[in-house]
Design an enzyme around this catalytic site. Structure first.
Site, short mmCIF file in Angstrom:
data_model
loop_
_atom_site.label_atom_id
_atom_site.label_comp_id
_atom_site.label_asym_id
_atom_site.label_seq_id
_atom_site.Cartn_x
_atom_site.Cartn_y
_atom_site.Cartn_z
N LYS A 62 34.01 79.85 9.24
CA LYS A 62 34.83 80.70 10.11
C LYS A 62 35.14 82.03 9.44
O LYS A 62 35.03 83.09 10.05
CB LYS A 62 36.15 79.99 10.46
CG LYS A 62 36.01 78.74 11.28
CD LYS A 62 37.36 78.21 11.73
CE LYS A 62 38.27 77.83 10.58
NZ LYS A 62 37.75 76.71 9.76
N ARG A 139 45.93 75.64 15.31
CA ARG A 139 45.33 74.42 14.84
C ARG A 139 45.82 73.21 15.65
O ARG A 139 45.22 72.14 15.60
CB ARG A 139 45.70 74.24 13.37
CG ARG A 139 44.96 73.17 12.62
CD ARG A 139 45.54 73.06 11.21
NE ARG A 139 46.95 72.67 11.24
CZ ARG A 139 47.87 73.11 10.38
NH1 ARG A 139 47.55 73.98 9.46
NH2 ARG A 139 49.11 72.68 10.46
N ARG A 173 30.90 75.04 -3.28
CA ARG A 173 31.68 76.28 -3.38
C ARG A 173 32.20 76.51 -4.79
O ARG A 173 32.66 75.59 -5.46
CB ARG A 173 32.86 76.26 -2.40
CG ARG A 173 32.41 76.31 -0.97
CD ARG A 173 33.54 76.58 -0.01
NE ARG A 173 34.54 75.51 0.05
CZ ARG A 173 35.42 75.37 1.04
NH1 ARG A 173 35.41 76.22 2.05
NH2 ARG A 173 36.30 74.39 1.03
N ARG A 217 37.36 74.86 -6.53
CA ARG A 217 38.69 74.72 -5.93
C ARG A 217 39.19 73.29 -6.11
O ARG A 217 38.42 72.33 -6.03
CB ARG A 217 38.63 75.06 -4.44
CG ARG A 217 38.61 76.55 -4.17
CD ARG A 217 38.35 76.92 -2.73
NE ARG A 217 38.95 76.03 -1.75
CZ ARG A 217 38.91 76.25 -0.43
NH1 ARG A 217 38.30 77.32 0.04
NH2 ARG A 217 39.46 75.42 0.41
N ARG A 228 39.90 65.85 4.93
CA ARG A 228 40.26 67.07 5.65
C ARG A 228 39.48 67.16 6.96
O ARG A 228 40.03 67.54 8.00
CB ARG A 228 39.97 68.27 4.76
CG ARG A 228 40.71 69.54 5.14
CD ARG A 228 40.72 70.51 3.98
NE ARG A 228 39.38 70.82 3.51
CZ ARG A 228 39.05 70.98 2.24
NH1 ARG A 228 39.95 70.83 1.30
NH2 ARG A 228 37.81 71.29 1.89
#
Length: 282
Positions: A62, A139, A173, A217, A228
């Site tokens: 996104k 959300r 990532r 992260r 998640r």
């Protein structure tokens, strides 16, 4: 923008979600929505005031596509994920609470998100910003109702990607601890099977001076990522239904990485002919 900021601030201080949504006005998409929006997007940048929402599960991209469109259309890209990370990096009273929530793969509460977004919109209002592309908000249906009560959302872009690919993306990532730039070490090459098309996403490798400084992260672990995604999938459908009823949702299945997906996204948004503006997003 000012009206959005005022209502979000009021909603954050309210103990009743129902009270926050009492004054909601129901809106429907105008007739010929797609054609009307195409004409609006072709106005000069200084005349644009698009108000879009980007939906999609964590890790789908996104932020990547919303930020490119933000530059293309000269409107601010407001990502609630960035707002949360900025708060985490601060010494504010929410930092410790947010760290525990994020590291467990849980979603941040409506109250906290609305408070953070309220502060961001206030700063934008003071700088004279107009329009927005929201990334990660709303959300929940409650958030959508709050937003819908004070402003028109022109379009909702819902990005789709297979879950197994999203997990690979998230686990690849990396962030450079020195320059702060984001990279991705995953090289995704999924063959066509069971009627699903092949997908290739090349890695986004760092320069040599960043390689030794890469960090993962805290929330990018297999368990946290899958949790998640599970939570998001449970909560996202009502929000999608909310905007589907208004005829504002554009479903976009990502065909691959940025080189494959970006031109096709521009095409479905009727923006592919604006070559001079595309250069700004290269």
């Amino acid at each position: 923008m000012a009206a959005v900021q005022r209502l979000l601030r009021a909603a954050a201080s309210s103990s009743s979600a129902g009270a926050a949504a009492t004054g909601r006005r129901h809106m429907t998409a105008p007739a010929g929505f797609g054609f009307a929006e195409a004409e609006r997007r072709r106005r000069p940048p200084q005349d644009r005031n698009v108000q879009w929402v980007f939906l999609g599960c964590p890790g789908v991209g996104k932020g990547t596509y919303a930020s490119r469109l933000s530059r293309l259309l000269a409107v601010p890209h407001i990502a609630t994920g960035d707002l949360v990370r900025d708060e985490l990096a601060s010494t504010g009273p929410l930092a410790a609470q947010l760290k525990e929530i994020v590291n467990q793969g849980k979603l941040v509460s409506d109250e906290i998100i609305i408070s953070l977004l309220s502060k961001r919109l206030k700063k934008g209002e003071e700088k004279g910003e107009s329009g927005f592309i929201l990334d990660g908000f709303p959300r929940t249906v409650n958030q959508a109702e709050i937003l819908d009560g004070v402003t028109d959302i022109d379009m909702v872009v819902n990005l789709k990607l297979r879950e197994d690919i999203i997990v690979q993306k998230c686990l690849g990532r990396r962030i450079c601890g020195q320059c702060g730039k984001n990279f991705n070490l995953a090289c995704i090459d999924v063959k066509a099977e069971n009627g699903l098309p092949p997908i290739y996403m090349s890695p986004l490798l760092p320069p040599k001076n960043c390689m030794s400084k890469l960090k993962t992260r805290d929330d990018d672990t297999d368990e946290v990522v899958r949790n998640r995604l599970r939570i998001y999938n449970e909560m996202s459908q009502p929000v999608e239904d909310f905007y589907q009823k208004q005829g504002k949702v554009l479903e976009f299945d990502l065909p691959g990485g940025i080189p494959e997906s970006w031109p096709k996204l521009l095409q479905v948004l009727n923006l592919e002919d604006q070559e001079e503006l595309k250069l700004a997003t290269a």
